[in-house]
Design a protein around this motif. Structure first.
Motif, mmCIF file in Angstrom:
data_model
loop_
_atom_site.group_PDB
_atom_site.id
_atom_site.type_symbol
_atom_site.label_atom_id
_atom_site.label_comp_id
_atom_site.label_asym_id
_atom_site.label_seq_id
_atom_site.Cartn_x
_atom_site.Cartn_y
_atom_site.Cartn_z
ATOM 1 N N LYS A 98 0.834 -1.207 0.000
ATOM 2 C CA LYS A 98 0.000 0.000 0.000
ATOM 3 C C LYS A 98 0.868 1.257 0.000
ATOM 4 O O LYS A 98 0.609 2.210 -0.724
ATOM 5 N N GLY A 99 1.902 1.257 0.825
ATOM 6 C CA GLY A 99 2.793 2.409 0.896
ATOM 7 C C GLY A 99 3.510 2.649 -0.418
ATOM 8 O O GLY A 99 3.603 3.789 -0.902
ATOM 9 N N ALA A 100 4.021 1.569 -1.021
ATOM 10 C CA ALA A 100 4.731 1.692 -2.295
ATOM 11 C C ALA A 100 3.780 2.162 -3.396
ATOM 12 O O ALA A 100 4.119 3.055 -4.180
ATOM 13 N N ALA A 101 2.596 1.592 -3.461
ATOM 14 C CA ALA A 101 1.629 1.968 -4.495
ATOM 15 C C ALA A 101 1.211 3.424 -4.340
ATOM 16 O O ALA A 101 1.121 4.162 -5.321
ATOM 17 N N THR A 102 0.986 3.847 -3.114
ATOM 18 C CA THR A 102 0.584 5.232 -2.866
ATOM 19 C C THR A 102 1.703 6.189 -3.250
ATOM 20 O O THR A 102 1.457 7.218 -3.899
ATOM 21 N N ALA A 103 2.943 5.861 -2.890
ATOM 22 C CA ALA A 103 4.078 6.732 -3.214
ATOM 23 C C ALA A 103 4.253 6.861 -4.722
ATOM 24 O O ALA A 103 4.438 7.969 -5.243
ATOM 25 N N GLY A 138 1.316 10.921 -10.513
ATOM 26 C CA GLY A 138 0.002 11.493 -10.784
ATOM 27 C C GLY A 138 -0.999 10.553 -11.416
ATOM 28 O O GLY A 138 -1.932 10.995 -12.073
ATOM 29 N N GLY A 139 -0.848 9.275 -11.215
ATOM 30 C CA GLY A 139 -1.820 8.336 -11.764
ATOM 31 C C GLY A 139 -1.522 6.918 -11.325
ATOM 32 O O GLY A 139 -0.401 6.598 -10.932
ATOM 33 N N PRO A 140 -2.502 6.037 -11.390
ATOM 34 C CA PRO A 140 -2.348 4.676 -10.872
ATOM 35 C C PRO A 140 -1.655 3.694 -11.816
ATOM 36 O O PRO A 140 -1.372 2.569 -11.422
ATOM 37 N N GLU A 141 -1.363 4.102 -13.066
ATOM 38 C CA GLU A 141 -0.823 3.144 -14.030
ATOM 39 C C GLU A 141 0.485 2.525 -13.554
ATOM 40 O O GLU A 141 0.650 1.297 -13.571
ATOM 41 N N ARG A 142 1.445 3.367 -13.174
ATOM 42 C CA ARG A 142 2.750 2.846 -12.736
ATOM 43 C C ARG A 142 2.624 2.046 -11.447
ATOM 44 O O ARG A 142 3.299 1.035 -11.265
ATOM 45 N N ALA A 143 1.803 2.514 -10.543
ATOM 46 C CA ALA A 143 1.609 1.790 -9.288
ATOM 47 C C ALA A 143 1.029 0.406 -9.562
ATOM 48 O O ALA A 143 1.459 -0.579 -8.970
ATOM 49 N N ALA A 144 0.061 0.344 -10.442
ATOM 50 C CA ALA A 144 -0.547 -0.949 -10.780
ATOM 51 C C ALA A 144 0.488 -1.890 -11.394
ATOM 52 O O ALA A 144 0.538 -3.080 -11.043
ATOM 53 N N ARG A 145 1.316 -1.357 -12.279
ATOM 54 C CA ARG A 145 2.355 -2.201 -12.894
ATOM 55 C C ARG A 145 3.368 -2.652 -11.853
ATOM 56 O O ARG A 145 3.846 -3.793 -11.897
ATOM 57 N N GLN A 146 3.710 -1.766 -10.917
ATOM 58 C CA GLN A 146 4.648 -2.125 -9.842
ATOM 59 C C GLN A 146 4.105 -3.283 -9.009
ATOM 60 O O GLN A 146 4.832 -4.189 -8.632
ATOM 61 N N GLY A 155 1.769 -5.412 -10.068
ATOM 62 C CA GLY A 155 1.334 -6.541 -10.879
ATOM 63 C C GLY A 155 -0.175 -6.695 -10.867
ATOM 64 O O GLY A 155 -0.687 -7.812 -10.987
ATOM 65 N N ASN A 156 -0.868 -5.567 -10.680
ATOM 66 C CA ASN A 156 -2.321 -5.569 -10.643
ATOM 67 C C ASN A 156 -2.868 -4.672 -11.738
ATOM 68 O O ASN A 156 -2.138 -3.951 -12.393
ATOM 69 N N THR A 157 -4.198 -4.709 -11.853
ATOM 70 C CA THR A 157 -4.854 -3.780 -12.764
ATOM 71 C C THR A 157 -4.962 -2.420 -12.075
ATOM 72 O O THR A 157 -4.816 -2.320 -10.856
ATOM 73 N N ARG A 158 -5.256 -1.381 -12.857
ATOM 74 C CA ARG A 158 -5.448 -0.051 -12.282
ATOM 75 C C ARG A 158 -6.584 -0.065 -11.281
ATOM 76 O O ARG A 158 -6.506 0.560 -10.226
ATOM 77 N N ALA A 159 -7.663 -0.759 -11.624
ATOM 78 C CA ALA A 159 -8.832 -0.792 -10.738
ATOM 79 C C ALA A 159 -8.492 -1.429 -9.389
ATOM 80 O O ALA A 159 -8.885 -0.915 -8.336
ATOM 81 N N VAL A 160 -7.748 -2.520 -9.402
ATOM 82 C CA VAL A 160 -7.371 -3.181 -8.146
ATOM 83 C C VAL A 160 -6.428 -2.292 -7.346
ATOM 84 O O VAL A 160 -6.574 -2.140 -6.129
ATOM 85 N N ALA A 161 -5.478 -1.671 -8.021
ATOM 86 C CA ALA A 161 -4.534 -0.790 -7.322
ATOM 87 C C ALA A 161 -5.272 0.370 -6.666
ATOM 88 O O ALA A 161 -5.025 0.692 -5.496
ATOM 89 N N LYS A 162 -6.192 1.006 -7.410
ATOM 90 C CA LYS A 162 -6.928 2.144 -6.858
ATOM 91 C C LYS A 162 -7.846 1.731 -5.720
ATOM 92 O O LYS A 162 -7.966 2.431 -4.718
ATOM 93 N N THR A 163 -8.493 0.593 -5.863
ATOM 94 C CA THR A 163 -9.468 0.159 -4.870
ATOM 95 C C THR A 163 -8.828 -0.362 -3.591
ATOM 96 O O THR A 163 -9.300 -0.066 -2.492
ATOM 97 N N HIS A 164 -7.736 -1.117 -3.733
ATOM 98 C CA HIS A 164 -7.197 -1.832 -2.570
ATOM 99 C C HIS A 164 -5.853 -1.332 -2.058
ATOM 100 O O HIS A 164 -5.476 -1.645 -0.927
ATOM 101 N N TYR A 165 -5.093 -0.595 -2.853
ATOM 102 C CA TYR A 165 -3.735 -0.265 -2.431
ATOM 103 C C TYR A 165 -3.410 1.223 -2.366
ATOM 104 O O TYR A 165 -2.631 1.641 -1.525
#
Length: 96
Positions: free
Chosen positions: A8-13, A19-27, A29-39
């Motif tokens: 969660k900390g890494a995804a949020t950072a 400025g967007g969830p794409e890189r966090a989701a790739r980091q 290994g999830n979809t953008r929707a999962v990253a935004k919803t859960h992390y």
């Protein structure tokens, strides 16, 4: 720290840095929707009221501040007392 907390900390950072969830989701290994919803934590921002609060603390309040403070100092409105916001509510004068 649990693995989920770390994720969660890494995804949020990453999200906030880019400025967007794409890189966090790739980091993750999830979809953008999962990253935004859960992390990714959403920052809750509030207006910067420091100047007003500092003036209030010093006693340098303006006219609008004096009105607000007068309402606070007078205490809460009793439950059975009508207020201007009650106009139009059922059972109050002018409600029709």
């Amino acid at each position: 720290m649990t693995p989920r907390t770390f994720r969660k900390g890494a995804a949020t950072a990453v999200d906030h840095a880019y400025g967007g969830p794409e890189r966090a989701a790739r980091q993750l290994g999830n979809t953008r929707a999962v990253a935004k919803t859960h992390y990714i934590d959403v920052l809750e921002t509030v207006p910067d009221n420091r100047d007003v609060l500092e003036r209030w603390a010093r006693g340098d309040e303006g006219e609008s501040m004096r009105f607000s403070l007068a309402r606070v100092e007078s205490g809460p409105i009793p439950m059975n007392e009508k207020t201007p916001s009650d106009a139009g509510r059922k059972g109050f004068p002018g409600s029709g």
